[in-house]
Design a protein around this motif. Structure first.
Motif, PDB file in Angstrom:
ATOM      1  N   ASN A  36      41.481  36.276  50.247  1.00 34.15           N
ATOM      2  CA  ASN A  36      41.976  35.340  51.263  1.00 34.15           C
ATOM      3  C   ASN A  36      41.957  36.060  52.597  1.00 34.15           C
ATOM      4  OD1 ASN A  36      43.236  32.488  51.079  1.00 34.15           O
ATOM      5  ND2 ASN A  36      44.393  33.525  52.687  1.00 34.15           N
ATOM      6  N   VAL A  37      41.355  35.412  53.581  1.00 36.57           N
ATOM      7  CA  VAL A  37      41.008  36.105  54.831  1.00 36.57           C
ATOM      8  C   VAL A  37      41.926  35.696  55.979  1.00 36.57           C
ATOM      9  CG1 VAL A  37      39.158  36.425  56.517  1.00 36.57           C
ATOM     10  CG2 VAL A  37      38.628  36.388  54.078  1.00 36.57           C
ATOM     11  N   GLY A  38      42.510  36.689  56.631  1.00 37.11           N
ATOM     12  CA  GLY A  38      43.317  36.445  57.820  1.00 37.11           C
ATOM     13  C   GLY A  38      42.436  36.085  59.002  1.00 37.11           C
ATOM     14  N   ALA A  39      42.896  35.098  59.814  1.00 31.88           N
ATOM     15  CA  ALA A  39      42.115  34.681  60.980  1.00 31.88           C
ATOM     16  C   ALA A  39      42.986  34.580  62.230  1.00 31.88           C
ATOM     17  CB  ALA A  39      41.445  33.335  60.705  1.00 31.88           C
ATOM     18  N   SER A  40      44.265  34.899  62.082  1.00 35.31           N
ATOM     19  CA  SER A  40      45.226  34.894  63.187  1.00 35.31           C
ATOM     20  C   SER A  40      46.431  35.693  62.701  1.00 35.31           C
ATOM     21  CB  SER A  40      45.649  33.463  63.528  1.00 35.31           C
ATOM     22  OG  SER A  40      46.338  32.884  62.426  1.00 35.31           O
ATOM     23  N   ILE A  41      47.413  35.890  63.550  1.00 37.12           N
ATOM     24  CA  ILE A  41      48.623  36.582  63.084  1.00 37.12           C
ATOM     25  C   ILE A  41      49.316  35.733  62.015  1.00 37.12           C
ATOM     26  CG2 ILE A  41      50.905  37.448  63.754  1.00 37.12           C
ATOM     27  CD1 ILE A  41      48.531  39.223  64.679  1.00 37.12           C
ATOM     28  N   LYS A  42      49.417  34.429  62.267  1.00 41.97           N
ATOM     29  CA  LYS A  42      50.082  33.534  61.311  1.00 41.97           C
ATOM     30  C   LYS A  42      49.363  33.507  59.963  1.00 41.97           C
ATOM     31  CE  LYS A  42      51.773  28.751  60.928  1.00 41.97           C
ATOM     32  NZ  LYS A  42      51.070  28.246  59.744  1.00 41.97           N
ATOM     33  N   THR A  43      48.029  33.342  59.981  1.00 41.86           N
ATOM     34  CA  THR A  43      47.309  33.260  58.704  1.00 41.86           C
ATOM     35  C   THR A  43      47.244  34.616  58.008  1.00 41.86           C
ATOM     36  OG1 THR A  43      45.143  33.497  59.781  1.00 41.86           O
ATOM     37  CG2 THR A  43      45.933  31.258  59.420  1.00 41.86           C
ATOM     38  N   THR A  44      47.344  35.690  58.765  1.00 39.32           N
ATOM     39  CA  THR A  44      47.449  37.012  58.131  1.00 39.32           C
ATOM     40  C   THR A  44      48.771  37.123  57.382  1.00 39.32           C
ATOM     41  OG1 THR A  44      45.954  38.108  59.702  1.00 39.32           O
ATOM     42  CG2 THR A  44      47.567  39.498  58.578  1.00 39.32           C
ATOM     43  N   LYS A  45      49.858  36.624  57.981  1.00 36.69           N
ATOM     44  CA  LYS A  45      51.161  36.620  57.295  1.00 36.69           C
ATOM     45  C   LYS A  45      51.095  35.758  56.034  1.00 36.69           C
ATOM     46  CE  LYS A  45      54.034  37.573  61.341  1.00 36.69           C
ATOM     47  NZ  LYS A  45      54.859  36.991  62.430  1.00 36.69           N
ATOM     48  N   ASN A  46      50.448  34.584  56.148  1.00 35.53           N
ATOM     49  CA  ASN A  46      50.281  33.711  54.974  1.00 35.53           C
ATOM     50  C   ASN A  46      49.502  34.427  53.871  1.00 35.53           C
ATOM     51  OD1 ASN A  46      51.453  31.680  56.497  1.00 35.53           O
ATOM     52  ND2 ASN A  46      49.523  30.646  56.979  1.00 35.53           N
ATOM     53  N   THR A  47      48.468  35.164  54.288  1.00 33.57           N
ATOM     54  CA  THR A  47      47.631  35.903  53.332  1.00 33.57           C
ATOM     55  C   THR A  47      48.453  36.954  52.596  1.00 33.57           C
ATOM     56  OG1 THR A  47      45.593  35.506  54.567  1.00 33.57           O
ATOM     57  CG2 THR A  47      45.634  37.457  53.159  1.00 33.57           C
ATOM     58  N   LEU A  48      49.307  37.670  53.316  1.00 30.75           N
ATOM     59  CA  LEU A  48      50.168  38.677  52.682  1.00 30.75           C
ATOM     60  C   LEU A  48      51.040  38.036  51.604  1.00 30.75           C
ATOM     61  CD1 LEU A  48      51.246  40.620  55.898  1.00 30.75           C
ATOM     62  CD2 LEU A  48      49.670  41.452  54.147  1.00 30.75           C
ATOM     63  N   ASP A  49      51.520  36.814  51.883  1.00 33.05           N
ATOM     64  CA  ASP A  49      52.346  36.099  50.897  1.00 33.05           C
ATOM     65  C   ASP A  49      51.535  35.768  49.639  1.00 33.05           C
ATOM     66  OD1 ASP A  49      54.505  36.181  52.593  1.00 33.05           O
ATOM     67  OD2 ASP A  49      54.219  34.144  53.378  1.00 33.05           O
ATOM     68  N   LEU A  50      50.303  35.267  49.836  1.00 37.88           N
ATOM     69  CA  LEU A  50      49.463  34.909  48.690  1.00 37.88           C
ATOM     70  C   LEU A  50      49.120  36.138  47.842  1.00 37.88           C
ATOM     71  CD1 LEU A  50      46.938  32.315  50.216  1.00 37.88           C
ATOM     72  CD2 LEU A  50      48.649  31.857  48.448  1.00 37.88           C
ATOM     73  N   VAL A  51      48.816  37.248  48.520  1.00 38.30           N
ATOM     74  CA  VAL A  51      48.461  38.487  47.812  1.00 38.30           C
ATOM     75  C   VAL A  51      49.631  38.970  46.956  1.00 38.30           C
ATOM     76  CG1 VAL A  51      47.878  40.934  48.136  1.00 38.30           C
ATOM     77  CG2 VAL A  51      46.694  39.184  49.470  1.00 38.30           C
ATOM     78  N   SER A  52      50.841  38.831  47.474  1.00 36.04           N
ATOM     79  CA  SER A  52      52.001  39.298  46.716  1.00 36.04           C
ATOM     80  C   SER A  52      52.327  38.373  45.540  1.00 36.04           C
ATOM     81  CB  SER A  52      53.229  39.439  47.633  1.00 36.04           C
ATOM     82  OG  SER A  52      53.615  38.173  48.118  1.00 36.04           O
ATOM     83  N   LYS A  53      51.850  37.134  45.620  1.00 37.24           N
ATOM     84  CA  LYS A  53      52.180  36.144  44.587  1.00 37.24           C
ATOM     85  C   LYS A  53      51.164  36.077  43.437  1.00 37.24           C
ATOM     86  CE  LYS A  53      53.747  31.365  44.197  1.00 37.24           C
ATOM     87  NZ  LYS A  53      54.003  30.090  44.880  1.00 37.24           N
ATOM     88  N   TYR A  54      49.879  36.311  43.749  1.00 38.32           N
ATOM     89  CA  TYR A  54      48.816  36.143  42.744  1.00 38.32           C
ATOM     90  C   TYR A  54      48.079  37.461  42.519  1.00 38.32           C
ATOM     91  CZ  TYR A  54      49.484  31.124  43.497  1.00 38.32           C
ATOM     92  OH  TYR A  54      50.019  29.867  43.598  1.00 38.32           O
ATOM     93  N   SER A  55      47.994  37.881  41.269  1.00 38.07           N
ATOM     94  CA  SER A  55      47.378  39.175  40.959  1.00 38.07           C
ATOM     95  C   SER A  55      45.876  39.199  41.226  1.00 38.07           C
ATOM     96  CB  SER A  55      47.623  39.531  39.491  1.00 38.07           C
ATOM     97  OG  SER A  55      47.015  38.558  38.655  1.00 38.07           O
ATOM     98  N   PHE A  56      45.212  38.025  41.195  1.00 39.62           N
ATOM     99  CA  PHE A  56      43.755  37.992  41.369  1.00 39.62           C
ATOM    100  C   PHE A  56      43.337  37.705  42.817  1.00 39.62           C
ATOM    101  CE2 PHE A  56      45.155  33.747  40.381  1.00 39.62           C
ATOM    102  CZ  PHE A  56      44.397  32.932  41.207  1.00 39.62           C
ATOM    103  N   ILE A  57      44.329  37.566  43.712  1.00 39.22           N
ATOM    104  CA  ILE A  57      44.004  37.329  45.122  1.00 39.22           C
ATOM    105  C   ILE A  57      44.212  38.618  45.911  1.00 39.22           C
ATOM    106  CG2 ILE A  57      44.628  36.102  47.249  1.00 39.22           C
ATOM    107  CD1 ILE A  57      45.237  33.645  45.646  1.00 39.22           C
ATOM    108  N   TYR A  58      43.141  39.032  46.604  1.00 38.16           N
ATOM    109  CA  TYR A  58      43.210  40.143  47.545  1.00 38.16           C
ATOM    110  C   TYR A  58      43.259  39.538  48.949  1.00 38.16           C
ATOM    111  CZ  TYR A  58      41.671  42.743  43.446  1.00 38.16           C
ATOM    112  OH  TYR A  58      41.579  43.268  42.188  1.00 38.16           O
ATOM    113  N   GLY A  59      43.467  40.381  49.951  1.00 38.89           N
ATOM    114  CA  GLY A  59      43.578  39.840  51.299  1.00 38.89           C
ATOM    115  C   GLY A  59      42.933  40.719  52.347  1.00 38.89           C
TER     116      GLY A  59
END
Length: 256
Positions: A36-59
């Motif tokens: 999952n790719v960050g494209a702004s400060i907000k979406t980078t924060k969202n990406t960090l959340d997804l990475v911490s929640k799903y073992s198969f998602i990197y960021g």
């Protein structure tokens, strides 16, 4: 079948209705991993959340050229800090986008160079976005010695000459739904020409759905259409495409 989606935006509001259900279905449908790719400060924060929640998602962490108007030294420093977190595998998507008038080209170029420097500091590969800016992107990357960083040219959209430059620098090229479009003559030539060892598969979802679903929301579940297109263009078996692209993705993002 183990497909690696090297570029997605599952934090996008297009997935708000069914995100958990969709992500929960990916592995049963042959999708092994997603970045999952960050494209702004907000979406980078969202990406960090997804990475911490799903073992198969990197960021990845970074600010897209169209969002560079929001950047300052403090935010760049924050990106550097979160780049060290578990599951963060790249800096991006960064680059240049001259399709729109804003932000100013000079602003885009400045923060592109700074984020390339950030990637050097944190020792991560880069995810490059380049739209209607072939020469400037290449000039900055050569000037910043981006070949030493490694990475991927996401959603590659130029011709064979530019492809050759990036391949010579050791970059991977991200191939997605556009390869299935009838009018994508230039990209199809690139896919046929480039070595299999440099192809990675991506969706850029929710954008750029393959031909049968063009204009609809994209997801990693549509990647078999891209695999089929690459298979046809290169005259090789689909399983070979999947295996090579998976191996390439792991090499690109330095995953064991």
């Amino acid at each position: 079948m183990k497909i690696f989606d090297t570029h997605a935006h599952y934090d996008n509001p297009a997935f708000d209705m069914d995100r958990e259900e969709l992500l929960g279905s990916l592995r049963d449908n042959g999708i092994e991993a997603v970045v999952n790719v960050g494209a702004s400060i907000k979406t980078t924060k969202n990406t960090l959340d997804l990475v911490s929640k799903y073992s198969f998602i990197y960021g990845s962490v970074g600010v897209h050229p169209s969002e560079t108007g929001e950047l300052n030294e403090e935010k760049l420093e924050w990106l550097g800090q979160v780049a060290g977190r578990d599951g963060i595998v790249a800096v991006g998507e960064i680059g240049l986008d001259y399709h729109w008038q804003e932000p100013d080209k000079a602003v885009q170029r400045r923060w592109f160079a700074r984020q390339l420097d950030l990637a050097r500091q944190v020792k991560l590969p880069v995810i490059i976005h380049s739209r209607d800016a072939a020469k400037d992107t290449l000039d900055i990357m050569k000037g910043e010695r981006a070949g030493e960083l490694g990475g991927v040219i996401h959603c590659f959209s130029y011709g064979k000459e530019i492809a050759r430059e990036y391949l010579d620098m050791g970059f991977y090229l991200g191939i997605g739904g556009v390869a299935t479009f009838e009018n994508a003559k230039k990209l199809k030539e690139v896919v046929a020409y480039m070595p299999l060892e440099r192809i990675v598969l991506e969706t850029d979802c929710p954008y750029l759905s393959p031909a049968p679903y063009r204009g609809k929301r994209n997801s990693s579940l549509n990647l078999p259409w891209v695999v089929a297109a690459v298979s046809r263009l290169k005259g090789i078996d689909e399983e070979k495409v999947i295996a090579a692209a998976n191996q390439n993705a792991r090499a690109l993002y330095r995953l064991s």
